[in-house]
Design a protein around this motif. Sequence first.
Motif, PDB file in Angstrom:
ATOM      1  N   PHE A  76      56.045  71.288  35.744  1.00 10.49           N
ATOM      2  CA  PHE A  76      57.149  71.168  34.804  1.00 10.49           C
ATOM      3  C   PHE A  76      57.718  69.758  34.829  1.00 10.49           C
ATOM      4  N   MET A  77      57.860  69.196  36.026  1.00  9.76           N
ATOM      5  CA  MET A  77      58.393  67.844  36.127  1.00  9.76           C
ATOM      6  C   MET A  77      57.466  66.855  35.439  1.00  9.76           C
ATOM      7  N   ASP A  78      56.159  67.038  35.578  1.00 13.12           N
ATOM      8  CA  ASP A  78      55.224  66.134  34.946  1.00 13.12           C
ATOM      9  C   ASP A  78      55.340  66.214  33.431  1.00 13.12           C
ATOM     10  N   VAL A  79      55.447  67.410  32.877  1.00 16.95           N
ATOM     11  CA  VAL A  79      55.616  67.587  31.442  1.00 16.95           C
ATOM     12  C   VAL A  79      56.922  66.928  30.994  1.00 16.95           C
ATOM     13  N   THR A  80      57.969  67.098  31.777  1.00 13.67           N
ATOM     14  CA  THR A  80      59.265  66.506  31.447  1.00 13.67           C
ATOM     15  C   THR A  80      59.172  64.990  31.446  1.00 13.67           C
ATOM     16  N   GLN A  81      58.471  64.428  32.410  1.00 15.86           N
ATOM     17  CA  GLN A  81      58.318  62.971  32.469  1.00 15.86           C
ATOM     18  C   GLN A  81      57.469  62.456  31.311  1.00 15.86           C
ATOM     19  N   VAL A  82      56.412  63.167  30.973  1.00 14.22           N
ATOM     20  CA  VAL A  82      55.572  62.755  29.849  1.00 14.22           C
ATOM     21  C   VAL A  82      56.366  62.844  28.550  1.00 14.22           C
ATOM     22  N   PHE A  83      57.138  63.919  28.377  1.00 19.48           N
ATOM     23  CA  PHE A  83      57.950  64.038  27.167  1.00 19.48           C
ATOM     24  C   PHE A  83      58.929  62.869  27.069  1.00 19.48           C
ATOM     25  N   GLY A  84      59.560  62.524  28.172  1.00 21.49           N
ATOM     26  CA  GLY A  84      60.499  61.399  28.178  1.00 21.49           C
ATOM     27  C   GLY A  84      59.828  60.094  27.786  1.00 21.49           C
ATOM     28  N   ALA A  85      58.624  59.875  28.296  1.00 21.56           N
ATOM     29  CA  ALA A  85      57.892  58.651  27.961  1.00 21.56           C
ATOM     30  C   ALA A  85      57.506  58.633  26.482  1.00 21.56           C
ATOM     31  N   VAL A  86      57.106  59.780  25.948  1.00 26.41           N
ATOM     32  CA  VAL A  86      56.763  59.870  24.526  1.00 26.41           C
ATOM     33  C   VAL A  86      57.999  59.625  23.666  1.00 26.41           C
ATOM     34  N   LEU A  87      59.110  60.238  24.040  1.00 23.09           N
ATOM     35  CA  LEU A  87      60.351  60.047  23.287  1.00 23.09           C
ATOM     36  C   LEU A  87      60.741  58.571  23.271  1.00 23.09           C
ATOM     37  N   ARG A  88      60.681  57.924  24.430  1.00 20.81           N
ATOM     38  CA  ARG A  88      61.030  56.499  24.524  1.00 20.81           C
ATOM     39  C   ARG A  88      60.116  55.657  23.634  1.00 20.81           C
ATOM     40  N   ALA A  89      58.807  55.933  23.686  1.00 23.87           N
ATOM     41  CA  ALA A  89      57.856  55.165  22.881  1.00 23.87           C
ATOM     42  C   ALA A  89      58.121  55.335  21.388  1.00 23.87           C
ATOM     43  N   GLU A  90      58.388  56.572  20.966  1.00 31.59           N
ATOM     44  CA  GLU A  90      58.668  56.824  19.547  1.00 31.59           C
ATOM     45  C   GLU A  90      59.982  56.167  19.108  1.00 31.59           C
ATOM     46  N   ARG A  91      60.965  56.202  19.976  1.00 34.85           N
ATOM     47  CA  ARG A  91      62.259  55.574  19.667  1.00 34.85           C
ATOM     48  C   ARG A  91      62.083  54.067  19.502  1.00 34.85           C
ATOM     49  N   ARG A  92      61.389  53.465  20.455  1.00 31.07           N
ATOM     50  CA  ARG A  92      61.185  52.011  20.400  1.00 31.07           C
ATOM     51  C   ARG A  92      60.313  51.607  19.214  1.00 31.07           C
ATOM     52  N   LYS A  93      59.322  52.442  18.887  1.00 31.11           N
ATOM     53  CA  LYS A  93      58.450  52.166  17.742  1.00 31.11           C
ATOM     54  C   LYS A  93      59.272  52.043  16.463  1.00 31.11           C
ATOM     55  N   ARG A  94      60.358  52.785  16.396  1.00 34.18           N
ATOM     56  CA  ARG A  94      61.220  52.772  15.213  1.00 34.18           C
ATOM     57  C   ARG A  94      62.355  51.758  15.332  1.00 34.18           C
ATOM     58  N   GLY A  95      62.386  51.012  16.415  1.00 32.76           N
ATOM     59  CA  GLY A  95      63.407  49.980  16.594  1.00 32.76           C
ATOM     60  C   GLY A  95      64.794  50.530  16.856  1.00 32.76           C
ATOM     61  N   LEU A  96      64.871  51.727  17.426  1.00 32.99           N
ATOM     62  CA  LEU A  96      66.161  52.353  17.697  1.00 32.99           C
ATOM     63  C   LEU A  96      66.571  52.134  19.152  1.00 32.99           C
ATOM     64  N   THR A  97      67.866  52.011  19.370  1.00 39.20           N
ATOM     65  CA  THR A  97      68.386  52.004  20.732  1.00 39.20           C
ATOM     66  C   THR A  97      68.630  53.453  21.139  1.00 39.20           C
ATOM     67  N   GLN A  98      68.886  53.655  22.423  1.00 36.40           N
ATOM     68  CA  GLN A  98      69.223  55.000  22.876  1.00 36.40           C
ATOM     69  C   GLN A  98      70.508  55.474  22.206  1.00 36.40           C
ATOM     70  N   THR A  99      71.432  54.565  21.996  1.00 34.47           N
ATOM     71  CA  THR A  99      72.686  54.917  21.316  1.00 34.47           C
ATOM     72  C   THR A  99      72.417  55.351  19.885  1.00 34.47           C
ATOM     73  N   ASP A 100      71.556  54.613  19.183  1.00 27.64           N
ATOM     74  CA  ASP A 100      71.195  54.990  17.809  1.00 27.64           C
ATOM     75  C   ASP A 100      70.611  56.406  17.769  1.00 27.64           C
ATOM     76  N   LEU A 101      69.690  56.680  18.681  1.00 29.33           N
ATOM     77  CA  LEU A 101      69.057  58.001  18.720  1.00 29.33           C
ATOM     78  C   LEU A 101      70.077  59.093  19.029  1.00 29.33           C
TER      79      LEU A 101
END
Length: 104
Positions: A21-46
């Motif tokens: 479960f932790m591995d899935v959670t970490q992978v999801f977090g990495a995917v979310l970060r990559a998608e956010r950055r791909k769109r030029g969004l900050t964490q605050t924007d998201l």
Amino acid sequence: MLWMLCRNGQQNRKHFFCWCFMDVTQVFGAVLRAERRKRGLTQTDLALRAGLHLNFICMVERGESSPTLPTLYALADALELPAEALIATVSQQITTGRRAPKNK
């Protein structure tokens, strides 16, 4: 099949499934970060777009927390991406053993 990978004790099964479960959670977090950055969004924007707290976004991206199903859809909507695409990317990276690419 997963049970065969564990020792006979109940506690060992629990640790094995927590590790998965932790591995899935970490992978999801990495995917979310990559998608956010791909769109030029900050964490605050998201956070603002999804109607979530900034601290929660930070925790998800670090793999310290996982979103509920409604939150997953809110995040996907904020990224203008189908939720299914997020899940498919996570699933693909888990099965191939790859992590989300780091954008600099």
